[in-house]
Design a protein around this motif. Sequence first.
Motif, PDB file in Angstrom:
ATOM      1  N   MET A   9       0.789  -1.234   0.000  1.00  0.00           N
ATOM      2  CA  MET A   9       0.000   0.000   0.000  1.00  0.00           C
ATOM      3  C   MET A   9       0.818   1.280   0.000  1.00  0.00           C
ATOM      4  N   ILE A  43      -6.234   4.023  -2.273  1.00  0.00           N
ATOM      5  CA  ILE A  43      -6.472   2.591  -2.467  1.00  0.00           C
ATOM      6  C   ILE A  43      -7.955   2.250  -2.366  1.00  0.00           C
ATOM      7  N   LEU A  70      -0.063  -5.778   1.249  1.00  0.00           N
ATOM      8  CA  LEU A  70      -1.472  -5.742   0.860  1.00  0.00           C
ATOM      9  C   LEU A  70      -1.755  -6.604  -0.367  1.00  0.00           C
ATOM     10  N   LEU A 108      -9.409  -0.659   4.135  1.00  0.00           N
ATOM     11  CA  LEU A 108      -8.836  -1.814   3.451  1.00  0.00           C
ATOM     12  C   LEU A 108      -9.638  -3.095   3.678  1.00  0.00           C
TER      13      LEU A 108
END
Length: 181
Positions: A9, A43, A70, A108
């Motif tokens: 990330m 993201i 990630l 996330l």
Amino acid sequence: MNCIFMHGMSSHLEQTFGEKVALRAKNAGYKVYFPHFPLKKDITLEGWYKVAEDYIDLFDKDTVVICHSLSTLFILKFLRKYKLHCHTLIAVAGGYDNEITDENFSYLKDFKPSELDFEYAKQHVKQRYAIYSNDDHIFTQKQLQNYRELLKAQPIFIKDCGHFGMTSGVKDIAVISQLLE
């Protein structure tokens, strides 16, 4: 033979261990690819899918995927969603937990693979490796272990490499060359 490098990330793998590993992969006969996904607060799972879709045709029985942080989670979802397979998955600093406890990273949550994602990878990736260290500052040792066990990945322990990213200062992971042979 294709070798796809997927970053985490915070930074692209060319900024960390990717450059040296890619050079050795090229010398071993691989065509090397570095998708660039959105980083940090930009993201989204959909944004990552959109980038990765450009690489779908590279996935076949000889493909190697080297992923970090990630992307070790993302690749599991991606493989299953598009019904892809590859020869080898090398997960660097991959960790897994049932929930995201740090609110700073709640955005996330969509990256969290399901049990079915892990099962799909076990059936469609011939060789699976999980590289981890004793002093990872992102994932706990339990989360690193969870990932290895759920993926049934061969563990590769490297002492004092942190999370293998920018802050850890890792510029090479030599053992990956042996995995590419």
